[in-house]
Structure formats: C-alpha cells, structure tokens
Design a protein around this motif. Sequence first.
Motif, PDB file in Angstrom:
ATOM      1  N   GLY A 190       0.823  -1.194   0.000  1.00 38.82           N
ATOM      2  CA  GLY A 190       0.000   0.000   0.000  1.00 38.82           C
ATOM      3  C   GLY A 190       0.861   1.250   0.000  1.00 38.82           C
ATOM      4  O   GLY A 190       2.050   1.213  -0.314  1.00 38.82           O
ATOM      5  N   LEU A 191       0.267   2.370   0.367  1.00 36.77           N
ATOM      6  CA  LEU A 191       0.952   3.661   0.344  1.00 36.77           C
ATOM      7  C   LEU A 191       1.811   3.857   1.584  1.00 36.77           C
ATOM      8  O   LEU A 191       1.355   3.614   2.706  1.00 36.77           O
ATOM      9  N   TRP A 192       3.039   4.305   1.357  1.00 35.11           N
ATOM     10  CA  TRP A 192       3.950   4.616   2.456  1.00 35.11           C
ATOM     11  C   TRP A 192       4.199   6.122   2.462  1.00 35.11           C
ATOM     12  O   TRP A 192       4.390   6.749   1.413  1.00 35.11           O
ATOM     13  N   ALA A 193       4.223   6.706   3.644  1.00 31.22           N
ATOM     14  CA  ALA A 193       4.487   8.136   3.795  1.00 31.22           C
ATOM     15  C   ALA A 193       5.820   8.358   4.479  1.00 31.22           C
ATOM     16  O   ALA A 193       6.208   7.613   5.380  1.00 31.22           O
ATOM     17  N   GLY A 194       6.528   9.392   4.044  1.00 36.04           N
ATOM     18  CA  GLY A 194       7.742   9.820   4.715  1.00 36.04           C
ATOM     19  C   GLY A 194       7.457  11.061   5.538  1.00 36.04           C
ATOM     20  O   GLY A 194       6.660  11.917   5.127  1.00 36.04           O
ATOM     21  N   ILE A 225       3.538  11.366   0.539  1.00 34.61           N
ATOM     22  CA  ILE A 225       3.386  10.081  -0.142  1.00 34.61           C
ATOM     23  C   ILE A 225       3.738  10.302  -1.603  1.00 34.61           C
ATOM     24  O   ILE A 225       3.037  11.041  -2.310  1.00 34.61           O
ATOM     25  N   LEU A 226       4.827   9.711  -2.050  1.00 35.77           N
ATOM     26  CA  LEU A 226       5.278   9.905  -3.423  1.00 35.77           C
ATOM     27  C   LEU A 226       4.515   8.996  -4.385  1.00 35.77           C
ATOM     28  O   LEU A 226       3.976   7.958  -3.989  1.00 35.77           O
ATOM     29  N   ASP A 227       4.490   9.397  -5.622  1.00 29.68           N
ATOM     30  CA  ASP A 227       3.907   8.606  -6.709  1.00 29.68           C
ATOM     31  C   ASP A 227       5.057   7.885  -7.417  1.00 29.68           C
ATOM     32  O   ASP A 227       5.912   8.531  -8.035  1.00 29.68           O
ATOM     33  N   ASP A 281       8.347  22.737  -5.433  1.00 32.91           N
ATOM     34  CA  ASP A 281       7.320  22.818  -6.477  1.00 32.91           C
ATOM     35  C   ASP A 281       7.099  21.470  -7.151  1.00 32.91           C
ATOM     36  O   ASP A 281       5.952  21.087  -7.441  1.00 32.91           O
ATOM     37  N   ALA A 282       8.197  20.738  -7.391  1.00 33.50           N
ATOM     38  CA  ALA A 282       8.079  19.431  -8.051  1.00 33.50           C
ATOM     39  C   ALA A 282       7.344  18.432  -7.161  1.00 33.50           C
ATOM     40  O   ALA A 282       6.516  17.641  -7.644  1.00 33.50           O
ATOM     41  N   ILE A 283       7.629  18.465  -5.866  1.00 33.25           N
ATOM     42  CA  ILE A 283       6.961  17.545  -4.939  1.00 33.25           C
ATOM     43  C   ILE A 283       5.474  17.858  -4.874  1.00 33.25           C
ATOM     44  O   ILE A 283       4.627  16.961  -4.931  1.00 33.25           O
ATOM     45  N   ARG A 284       5.156  19.142  -4.766  1.00 32.52           N
ATOM     46  CA  ARG A 284       3.747  19.543  -4.712  1.00 32.52           C
ATOM     47  C   ARG A 284       3.003  19.124  -5.976  1.00 32.52           C
ATOM     48  O   ARG A 284       1.820  18.784  -5.943  1.00 32.52           O
TER      49      ARG A 284
END
Length: 216
Positions: free
Chosen positions: A19-23, A42-44, A68-71
């Motif tokens: 599933g999704l992992w968050a840093g 949570i990255l794609d 900006d890239a992360i957003r």
Amino acid sequence: MRTRRATVVQKRLEWDPLGLWAGVDEAGRGPLAGPVVAAAVILDDTRRIRGLADSKVLTALARERLYDAIREKALCCAVGEASVAEIDTLNILHATMLAMRRAVEGLRLRPVKVLVDGNRLPQLDVLSEAIVGGDAKVKSISAASIIAKVTRDRMLRELHEQFPQYGFAAHKGYGTPEHLQALRTHGPCVHHRRFFGPVAATFVTDDGATVSVQVG
C-alpha cells in the motif's frame, strides 16, 4: 575511471504491508524562534522526482525547485506545525512529535506505513518506523524534509516583515551571532522560544532589570 556512487535503498521486507507509504520529517527543532514544522509526503512511484535529498545539503534555490516538483508530482503531502506557545509548554521534543502527528493526520490519503526521520516516533494510529538518517536514505523522507524546510523558511521571512530588527529572513531563527546580538539589544519578541537558554538569558539583565517582550 568513473566510479558509481553508492546509494542506500529502503527495502521492503516480506512482512511489510502493501500500500501507500508516507515519509515524515521536521524542520526547526534548533532555532530560538518560530514554530517547529513537520511534513508528511506520499510519493507517486510513477512520477519520478530527480534530485531528492536531505534538505540540509541542498541550496535554497534547489529546495524551492524541488518543493514545487513535490507539490506537483506527489500523490499527497501535508504540513503540521507546533507553535512557540506549544514548544514552551510541551518542550521541543514533544512539540516536534505533535507537529509530525498533525502532518500525518492531514494527509488526504491514508498510508499503511509511515517512515519517520530520526529515532523517535510520534503517536500514530498507523504502523510506523523510525529511521536514523532517513532524510538521506528514503526518498519520501527527503521530500518531507524539503517541504518542511521551505514551508518554515517562508514563515520566518514573513516574521521578518513584522520584526526586521532580528534578521529572521537571514538566519531563520537560529542562534547566529547576529541573532544573539539582536536579542541583547532589543530583547525577545513574542515569536521567541522563551525557555531556550539564549532567549531566557535576555529576559533579565545583569543588573536585575526585566526586559519587556516585543509584540510588534
């Protein structure tokens, strides 16, 4: 002969959940002023972001570009903070854990696991793991460190507009010689963490006089 730089990759074990992992990471534990800010990201996996690294080793320009890239490319991210009043009441460690918890709870998507930079974990209702040096090892934590750092730096630049005498835009609240001199000259303002040693020392002068707090 060119050598390939070794990289550390966070590996999932057989019993890790799918599933999704968050840093998660924070910015602003050490300064004498301003809130402590945490971010959860949570990255794609399908939208790679080049250049992710611990925010402390990046230039301000690189951090802004990556912010900006992360957003734009992350599945979701959220920011949480703990105020100066909460830092003074709880202490900086507990305030940091509170900011991290708020960041995780602010995520639009629910992760199955949270990876936190450092050796302490906030109280969460999701599986979590502390990773020492995680901001340099795990991409999602690197992303969180960048979001937290840029967000907090922008806050301190706004404080500078209200209290230019302290130079917040330059040192972001850290205890630089210029900041310490400003504290001795002007006394603390309402955004200073009053129980941090260098700030507490300015409340009473050598002759016993009390320094008033500047409120703007």
